[in-house]
Scaffold this active site. Structure first.
Site, mmCIF file in Angstrom:
data_model
loop_
_atom_site.group_PDB
_atom_site.id
_atom_site.type_symbol
_atom_site.label_atom_id
_atom_site.label_comp_id
_atom_site.label_asym_id
_atom_site.label_seq_id
_atom_site.Cartn_x
_atom_site.Cartn_y
_atom_site.Cartn_z
ATOM 1 N N LYS A 1 0.855 -1.178 0.000
ATOM 2 C CA LYS A 1 0.000 0.000 0.000
ATOM 3 C C LYS A 1 0.897 1.236 0.000
ATOM 4 C CE LYS A 1 -3.681 -2.278 2.692
ATOM 5 N NZ LYS A 1 -4.480 -2.253 3.948
ATOM 6 N N GLU B 1 1.649 9.308 2.326
ATOM 7 C CA GLU B 1 0.721 10.271 2.918
ATOM 8 C C GLU B 1 0.062 9.813 4.211
ATOM 9 O OE1 GLU B 1 -1.075 12.512 -0.887
ATOM 10 O OE2 GLU B 1 -0.561 10.414 -1.172
#
Length: 709
Positions: A657, A661
């Site tokens: 993943k 951020e």
């Protein structure tokens, strides 16, 4: 590292590290050429209106000034897909700082002096730059950013809220924020006949080439965009900016290579910003702490040049189980610079508000804030009803509790003191979606035993070269030092930008596929390799972008400890701890760096980063690093990032993943919640500056009517 057993996930050093620390890495402004000129833009001095006249003669008489470009003499361009790129094409001034001229000089000093000498006259018009929750022009857009519906609703939130045992109705405010990468937005352009070569500080060369080809009406194969090294971007370089168009215009006009490096003070007006967001949260809960109603309403601003709607209510559609759920966005078009992408757009400000409200709800209920989040863990994604591909938020919270020593925390606000310092701790959750886009890549086996992998990835300081090489070595089953890699060249093939925490997932998927195909070809080959080697290509269109039946997100938990000085109002973060669930971690060293960087950026959002729009002049008053304060090493004494092992077969071949951020999401809320625990005062507007905190402390100590006693 030369082995293959642990190449994927190993803490491999960045391949370009030596170049960067020795100064041999070249950035967009450092590609010199015979006859290269420099250019300096002229920003508009009115908040709204039109240019009525330009007198370039004072500039042209200065030594070293080569040309002055304005809307009167600049080459005409086709309308861009992004209206913010239509520079020097019209006398219209949509906001202060919009470029109305460009001065080209033999040197940077000559260009700067020339820009200061150009005389521009305007016809000013009335302007409006002030966002309010009840702004008369605010409207509900068709969509928020990212293609999300502006409004979603399930159940009856109003009735559920009215009947809830505990109700919370609060408002939060996040000011405009700015990306401020260390390397400003810069491009160097050169024309060779009808062929254009650009070195650009960009997060994605494919998008830059596509836009330039459209505006200059050229086939894409006549344009090459290179971004070998990029000194940060945080989203502001995710789309082409004015610098690349201006450089190409100036190079075409003068017949010389031209560099445009935007001055830092100009960046807030022309390269985007995080739009301010006004939040209203209504949370209802039963006596056991189960959320019965969740309503998140966001009001933000956009420019009159282009609609940009910060999707700040979207994370509320993901986080917590609620029988009744409503999220909505409203946007007011103002005479302001166009907002744009900034690290974790939507999720960052949205989760600050949601996680602050969750802390308030926990206080009202008398429930530990970690426990409240665990009690409201959903079985499926609340908005879509899809099952999660993996969701380990509870594990992150529990691991954070263990590492932080949360069990020893006295829940009473203001219960810890060390002399003049109040001490507090806070927690917040985090989420960010798993995004992936199609990409092309190639892998070539060379006669000398090495492998050449080519993918148009952009390394903005995240270690993209290194991780893509690790993916290749793992797929090929070869030592890492046998893999060479080429990136950041639009001629390699199409690729998505480095943004949305999607870069590695997108580039890596195509690299993996190309290498697997190459391995198959090599298995069927006998004898020595031909001189050109053997190559395999991959294009993940139709697979990487296929719809998934799963809701795919990364999750995390932030814990913060702060001290609040009762004499000065200064807040210091003494500890930051983050625990994340982000699929398979592909490089432990670069991943930790990304997590820590995001957490620290969230700390800056909480305590120091602030920008205001001057209502009289229409510009951002904090427009440089002397006035817009980003955190430094001294601003956090102890910062740790950890992750839980997570296997997820529904993502990509690597099982990864995005991590760029998730670190910033929730970080500011954890700090804000810790400040409340320290002081007993709830701050609902960022940043928590000494003035804001000290004023509240004095009012808390001496309520209205008692200050003069």
């Amino acid at each position: 590292m030369t082995g293959t057993e642990t190449v994927l996930g190993a803490p491999v050093e960045r391949r370009e590290g030596r170049e960067k620390v020795t100064g041999t890495a070249r950035y967009a402004a450092e590609y010199d050429a015979v006859g290269r000129a420099q250019a300096w833009p002229v920003p508009a001095a009115v908040a709204r209106g039109r240019v009525t006249g330009v007198d370039p003669s004072p500039a042209l008489t200065l030594p070293g000034v080569l040309a002055v470009l304005t809307h009167e003499n600049a080459p005409r361009l086709a309308d861009p897909q992004d209206p913010t790129l239509a520079v020097l094409q019209s006398p219209h001034v949509p906001h202060r700082g919009w470029f109305v001229g460009l001065v080209v000089g033999e040197t940077l000093e000559a260009a700067r002096a020339g820009a200061a000498a150009v005389r521009v006259t305007y016809e000013a018009e009335d302007h409006d730059v002030t966002l309010t929750a009840d702004h008369p022009e605010a409207y509900v857009p068709d969509m928020a950013n990212g293609g999300f519906p502006a409004v979603t609703e399930h159940g009856d939130p109003d009735a559920a809220f009215a009947s809830s045992a505990t109700r919370l109705d609060v408002e939060y405010r996040v000011p405009p924020l700015h990306n401020h990468p260390m390397e400003p937005h810069t491009s160097t352009a050169r024309w060779d006949g009808d062929r254009l070569t650009v070195h650009s500080s960009s997060q994605g060369t494919t998008a830059v080439r596509t836009e330039l080809a459209s505006m200059f009406e050229l086939p894409e194969d006549r344009i090459t965009v290179l971004a070998e090294h990029v000194g940060g971007g945080f989203g502001s370089k995710g789309t082409p900016r004015a610098d690349v168009v201006l450089a190409a215009l100036a190079a075409r006009t003068t017949g010389r290579p031209v560099t445009v490096a935007l001055p830092r003070r100009y960046l807030p007006a022309v390269v985007g910003h995080r739009a301010p967001t006004l939040h209203r949260l209504r949370l209802g809960a039963d006596a056991g702490g189960r959320i019965t109603s969740l309503d998140h309403e966001v009001t933000t601003h956009t420019s009159r040049v282009k609609e940009f709607v910060e999707q700040a209510a979207v994370p509320a559609r993901v986080m917590y189980a609620a029988d009744a759920l409503r999220t909505s966005h409203r946007v007011a078009p103002l005479d302001v610079p166009t907002p744009s992408w900034m690290r974790a757009p939507g999720e960052c400000p949205g989760m600050y508000a949601l996680e602050s409200a969750m802390d308030e709800l926990a206080t009202d209920l008398g429930i530990d804030p970690v426990e409240l989040r665990i009690r409201n863990e959903p079985e499926t994604e609340p908005d879509s009803g899809k099952p999660f591909s993996s969701r380990n938020l509870v594990q992150c919270l529990r691991e954070g509790v263990r590492r932080f020593g949360w069990a020893d925390r006295d829940p009473r606000p203001g219960s810890r003191r060390a002399g003049p310092l109040l001490v507090g701790s806070g927690v917040a959750a985090a989420t960010y979606p798993v995004l992936v886009s199609p990409c092309a890549a190639s892998a070539r086996a060379l006669p000398d035993g090495d492998f050449l992998v080519r993918v148009n990835a952009t390394d903005i300081g995240t270690g993209a070269r290194t991780v893509c090489a690790q993916i290749a070595a793992d797929a090929l089953g070869v030592p890492l030092d046998r893999v060479r890699i080429e990136v950041a060249d639009s001629g390699i093939g199409f690729a998505p930008m480095a943004g949305g925490s999607s870069g590695t997932a997108s580039w890596g998927w195509s690299v993996h596929e190309a290498c697997v195909r190459l391995g198959g070809r090599l298995a069927g080959h006998s004898g020595p390799l031909p001189g050109e080697g053997i190559v395999a290509d991959a294009d993940t269109s139709g697979t990487a972008d296929a719809d998934s039946p799963f809701a795919r997100h990364a999750f995390g938990a932030h814990f913060a400890e702060v001290t609040v000085d009762t004499v000065t109002g200064e807040v210091r973060v003494t500890r930051l701890l983050g625990v994340f669930a982000a699929g398979r971690i592909l490089n432990a060293r670069t991943a930790r760096s990304q997590f820590v960087g995001g957490m620290t950026m969230g700390l800056g959002m909480a305590l120091t980063e602030d920008s205001t729009v001057d209502p009289a002049f229409g510009d951002f008053t904090e427009c440089d690093l002397a006035s817009y304060h980003v955190p430094a090493h001294a601003d956090v004494a102890d910062v740790e990032a950890h992750w839980v092992d997570e296997e997820d077969a529904h993502l990509n071949p690597m099982g990864s993943k995005g991590i760029g951020e998730i670190g910033i999401v929730g970080s500011a809320a954890a700090v804000g919640n810790a400040v409340h625990h320290a002081t007993g005062i709830r701050f609902r507007e960022l940043p928590l500056t000494p003035h804001r905190v000290l004023t509240a402390l004095l009012e808390h100590e001496h309520p209205a009517g008692m200050l003069g006693a």
